[in-house]
Motif scaffolding. Structure first.
Motif, PDB file in Angstrom:
ATOM      1  N   MET A   1      28.663 105.821  48.134  1.00 20.13           N
ATOM      2  CA  MET A   1      27.871 104.594  47.978  1.00 20.13           C
ATOM      3  C   MET A   1      28.099 103.698  49.200  1.00 20.13           C
ATOM      4  SD  MET A   1      28.083 101.670  44.987  1.00 20.13           S
ATOM      5  CE  MET A   1      27.376 102.703  43.713  1.00 20.13           C
ATOM      6  N   ARG A   2      27.042 103.529  50.004  1.00 20.27           N
ATOM      7  CA  ARG A   2      27.131 102.607  51.131  1.00 20.27           C
ATOM      8  C   ARG A   2      26.544 101.258  50.737  1.00 20.27           C
ATOM      9  NH1 ARG A   2      24.013 102.559  56.904  1.00 20.27           N
ATOM     10  NH2 ARG A   2      22.251 102.875  55.506  1.00 20.27           N
ATOM     11  N   PHE A   3      27.184 100.194  51.170  1.00 20.78           N
ATOM     12  CA  PHE A   3      26.707  98.851  50.915  1.00 20.78           C
ATOM     13  C   PHE A   3      26.091  98.284  52.192  1.00 20.78           C
ATOM     14  CE2 PHE A   3      29.847  99.430  47.605  1.00 20.78           C
ATOM     15  CZ  PHE A   3      29.284  98.782  46.510  1.00 20.78           C
ATOM     16  N   VAL A   4      24.845  97.860  52.095  1.00 18.14           N
ATOM     17  CA  VAL A   4      24.195  97.120  53.167  1.00 18.14           C
ATOM     18  C   VAL A   4      24.085  95.683  52.679  1.00 18.14           C
ATOM     19  CG1 VAL A   4      22.131  96.859  54.583  1.00 18.14           C
ATOM     20  CG2 VAL A   4      22.912  99.155  53.922  1.00 18.14           C
ATOM     21  N   VAL A   5      24.878  94.807  53.269  1.00 16.20           N
ATOM     22  CA  VAL A   5      24.929  93.408  52.829  1.00 16.20           C
ATOM     23  C   VAL A   5      23.911  92.628  53.643  1.00 16.20           C
ATOM     24  CG1 VAL A   5      26.360  91.368  52.518  1.00 16.20           C
ATOM     25  CG2 VAL A   5      27.359  93.643  52.214  1.00 16.20           C
ATOM     26  N   TYR A   6      22.818  92.270  52.991  1.00 15.43           N
ATOM     27  CA  TYR A   6      21.683  91.617  53.653  1.00 15.43           C
ATOM     28  C   TYR A   6      21.830  90.109  53.438  1.00 15.43           C
ATOM     29  CZ  TYR A   6      16.720  91.397  55.131  1.00 15.43           C
ATOM     30  OH  TYR A   6      15.540  91.164  55.788  1.00 15.43           O
ATOM     31  N   GLY A   7      22.335  89.443  54.476  1.00 14.21           N
ATOM     32  CA  GLY A   7      22.650  88.023  54.383  1.00 14.21           C
ATOM     33  C   GLY A   7      24.160  87.856  54.334  1.00 14.21           C
ATOM     34  N   ALA A   8      24.797  87.922  55.501  1.00 15.93           N
ATOM     35  CA  ALA A   8      26.264  87.983  55.561  1.00 15.93           C
ATOM     36  C   ALA A   8      26.883  86.606  55.753  1.00 15.93           C
ATOM     37  CB  ALA A   8      26.704  88.920  56.685  1.00 15.93           C
ATOM     38  N   GLY A   9      26.379  85.602  55.020  1.00 16.66           N
ATOM     39  CA  GLY A   9      26.968  84.271  55.065  1.00 16.66           C
ATOM     40  C   GLY A   9      28.204  84.188  54.197  1.00 16.66           C
ATOM     41  N   ALA A  10      28.367  83.061  53.499  1.00 14.58           N
ATOM     42  CA  ALA A  10      29.591  82.846  52.733  1.00 14.58           C
ATOM     43  C   ALA A  10      29.803  83.943  51.695  1.00 14.58           C
ATOM     44  CB  ALA A  10      29.540  81.468  52.072  1.00 14.58           C
ATOM     45  N   ILE A  11      28.839  84.134  50.803  1.00 15.65           N
ATOM     46  CA  ILE A  11      29.004  85.100  49.721  1.00 15.65           C
ATOM     47  C   ILE A  11      28.924  86.535  50.251  1.00 15.65           C
ATOM     48  CG2 ILE A  11      28.071  85.940  47.537  1.00 15.65           C
ATOM     49  CD1 ILE A  11      29.435  83.159  47.445  1.00 15.65           C
ATOM     50  N   GLY A  12      27.863  86.852  50.969  1.00 19.04           N
ATOM     51  CA  GLY A  12      27.706  88.199  51.482  1.00 19.04           C
ATOM     52  C   GLY A  12      28.815  88.586  52.441  1.00 19.04           C
ATOM     53  N   GLY A  13      29.243  87.642  53.275  1.00 17.69           N
ATOM     54  CA  GLY A  13      30.303  87.940  54.222  1.00 17.69           C
ATOM     55  C   GLY A  13      31.618  88.246  53.540  1.00 17.69           C
ATOM     56  N   VAL A  14      31.971  87.454  52.528  1.00 24.26           N
ATOM     57  CA  VAL A  14      33.231  87.684  51.825  1.00 24.26           C
ATOM     58  C   VAL A  14      33.194  88.997  51.052  1.00 24.26           C
ATOM     59  CG1 VAL A  14      34.733  86.857  49.967  1.00 24.26           C
ATOM     60  CG2 VAL A  14      33.881  85.251  51.694  1.00 24.26           C
ATOM     61  N   ILE A  15      32.112  89.246  50.317  1.00 21.13           N
ATOM     62  CA  ILE A  15      32.016  90.495  49.556  1.00 21.13           C
ATOM     63  C   ILE A  15      32.034  91.693  50.500  1.00 21.13           C
ATOM     64  CG2 ILE A  15      30.615  91.870  47.978  1.00 21.13           C
ATOM     65  CD1 ILE A  15      29.540  89.246  46.811  1.00 21.13           C
ATOM     66  N   GLY A  16      31.238  91.614  51.563  1.00 17.63           N
ATOM     67  CA  GLY A  16      31.198  92.711  52.513  1.00 17.63           C
ATOM     68  C   GLY A  16      32.545  92.956  53.172  1.00 17.63           C
ATOM     69  N   ALA A  17      33.231  91.878  53.543  1.00 21.66           N
ATOM     70  CA  ALA A  17      34.544  92.022  54.173  1.00 21.66           C
ATOM     71  C   ALA A  17      35.538  92.686  53.241  1.00 21.66           C
ATOM     72  CB  ALA A  17      35.059  90.644  54.607  1.00 21.66           C
ATOM     73  N   ARG A  18      35.553  92.284  51.983  1.00 20.00           N
ATOM     74  CA  ARG A  18      36.510  92.854  51.032  1.00 20.00           C
ATOM     75  C   ARG A  18      36.184  94.318  50.727  1.00 20.00           C
ATOM     76  NH1 ARG A  18      41.196  92.049  50.460  1.00 20.00           N
ATOM     77  NH2 ARG A  18      41.094  92.878  48.341  1.00 20.00           N
ATOM     78  N   LEU A  19      34.917  94.649  50.591  1.00 25.54           N
ATOM     79  CA  LEU A  19      34.550  96.051  50.376  1.00 25.54           C
ATOM     80  C   LEU A  19      34.953  96.904  51.573  1.00 25.54           C
ATOM     81  CD1 LEU A  19      31.023  95.540  48.783  1.00 25.54           C
ATOM     82  CD2 LEU A  19      33.005  96.527  47.620  1.00 25.54           C
ATOM     83  N   PHE A  20      34.680  96.417  52.782  1.00 23.76           N
ATOM     84  CA  PHE A  20      35.049  97.136  53.998  1.00 23.76           C
ATOM     85  C   PHE A  20      36.561  97.299  54.083  1.00 23.76           C
ATOM     86  CE2 PHE A  20      36.243  97.220  58.489  1.00 23.76           C
ATOM     87  CZ  PHE A  20      35.425  98.231  58.977  1.00 23.76           C
ATOM     88  N   GLN A  21      37.293  96.243  53.741  1.00 22.98           N
ATOM     89  CA  GLN A  21      38.752  96.268  53.794  1.00 22.98           C
ATOM     90  C   GLN A  21      39.322  97.364  52.888  1.00 22.98           C
ATOM     91  OE1 GLN A  21      40.281  92.395  52.866  1.00 22.98           O
ATOM     92  NE2 GLN A  21      42.214  92.718  53.919  1.00 22.98           N
ATOM     93  N   GLN A  22      38.621  97.629  51.797  1.00 26.16           N
ATOM     94  CA  GLN A  22      39.098  98.633  50.843  1.00 26.16           C
ATOM     95  C   GLN A  22      38.525 100.019  51.093  1.00 26.16           C
ATOM     96  OE1 GLN A  22      41.601  97.869  48.740  1.00 26.16           O
ATOM     97  NE2 GLN A  22      41.509  95.956  49.908  1.00 26.16           N
ATOM     98  N   GLY A  23      37.923 100.224  52.250  1.00 27.68           N
ATOM     99  CA  GLY A  23      37.506 101.549  52.655  1.00 27.68           C
ATOM    100  C   GLY A  23      36.074 101.923  52.353  1.00 27.68           C
ATOM    101  N   HIS A  24      35.272 101.005  51.837  1.00 30.10           N
ATOM    102  CA  HIS A  24      33.868 101.313  51.576  1.00 30.10           C
ATOM    103  C   HIS A  24      33.070 101.327  52.876  1.00 30.10           C
ATOM    104  CE1 HIS A  24      33.837 101.223  47.155  1.00 30.10           C
ATOM    105  NE2 HIS A  24      34.779 100.299  47.268  1.00 30.10           N
TER     106      HIS A  24
END
Length: 316
Positions: A1-24
């Motif tokens: 499952m790949r995540f494409v975070v469309y809109g990487a501001g406050a919410i998208g940036g934090v969620i995307g960063a944490r998912l990436f940090q955990q190996g997604h």
């Protein structure tokens, strides 16, 4: 499952960063100076416990992303930008892409379902900020917030379970909610105070006006027969980042950044719409909507007037 975070501001940036940090597998879509900062230096994530920079892949438009079937597109832009964003996305993404709306308000899922059959709502309880290109802040740790998810308009399935598991593994509380829109309507009522932070400023001064706005919202939902979960908030658990507290919500931050637009038409304006449809007066939400939009158009900073001045305007 790949995540494409469309809109990487406050919410998208934090969620995307944490998912990436955990190996997604994560790709961000950002714009302008924010895109350039992430491309050149990585995305910096600030939390109450740490500061780190992550080399998350980033694109500046959907056409630059090589989509595949089964990708999850996490929508995280403001609602006023969703229709245009979905138009761009639908031109390049396969029809079986999964759309998950991690956005305020209740209109985004409906907009997405016009174009894509696999749509999920995410009720976001995540105090975060985006005020500087390339930097996002989250004010909770070690649990970063709550991301409940369910299929839109209702239901649960294996995709909802997989999303909740990914969010949980990335440090968020998450449950599958077959009635996720009940929670998003509850969050909508909470978000009616965002415009108060913009017009009056954060803090105690606008508390009574926020209460009045939420009472109007609850009345409209009752008359419309819409169920809403009560007390949808996590802000009491927020902690300082780099020695300072979060200054305000998403509407307040949009004014601080001078974006020129805010999402108030889809928060307070949603209540105004319901009030007009069902004959419920909504003067507080209408005045908040009008004033906050004016502030965005004119580039005004948060804190246009005092609570007393607002109440006096309300009576005229």
């Amino acid at each position: 499952m790949r995540f494409v975070v469309y809109g990487a501001g406050a919410i998208g940036g934090v969620i995307g960063a944490r998912l990436f940090q955990q190996g997604h597998d994560v790709t961000l879509i950002a714009r302008g100076a924010h895109y350039e900062a992430i491309r050149d230096r990585g995305l910096r994530l600030e939390t109450p416990d740490e500061s780190l920079t992550l080399p998350v892949p980033v694109a500046d438009r959907p056409a630059e992303v090589k989509f595949a079937g089964g990708d999850v597109v996490l929508l995280a832009m403001k609602t006023q930008d969703t229709a245009a964003a979905l138009t761009e996305l639908s031109a390049v993404a396969p029809p079986d892409v999964v759309i998950a709306s991690a956005q305020n308000g209740v209109e985004n899922e409906r907009l997405a379902l016009r174009r894509f059959p696999e749509v999920y709502g995410v009720c976001v309880l995540l105090p975060a900020s985006f005020l500087e290109p390339g930097v996002v802040e989250t004010y909770m740790a070690p649990v970063f917030g709550r991301l409940d998810v369910g299929r839109y308009p209702r239901g649960e399935d294996s995709t909802a379970v997989a999303l909740a598991e990914a969010f949980t593994g990335a440090g968020f509380e998450a449950e599958v909610r077959p009635d996720v829109m009940r929670f998003k309507y509850g969050k909508l009522v909470t978000n009616l105070g965002n415009a108060v932070e913009a017009v009056i400023g954060p803090g105690e001064a606008g508390r009574e006006i926020a209460r009045m706005a939420r009472e109007e919202g609850a009345a409209c939902l009752r008359v419309a027969g819409i169920e809403a979960e009560r007390g949808v908030t996590v802000l009491a658990r927020a902690r300082p980042v780099r020695g300072r507290d979060r200054l305000g919500g998403s509407t307040h931050q949009s004014l601080q950044r001078g974006t020129g637009t805010i999402e108030v038409d889809y928060l307070n304006g949603e209540i105004v719409l319901l009030g007009r449809e069902h004959g419920v007066p909504t003067p507080v939400n209408e005045l908040l909507r009008s004033l906050a939009n004016r502030m965005a158009r004119e580039g005004l900073s948060p804190g246009l007037m005092t609570a007393e001045e607002f109440l006096a305007r309300l009576e005229t």
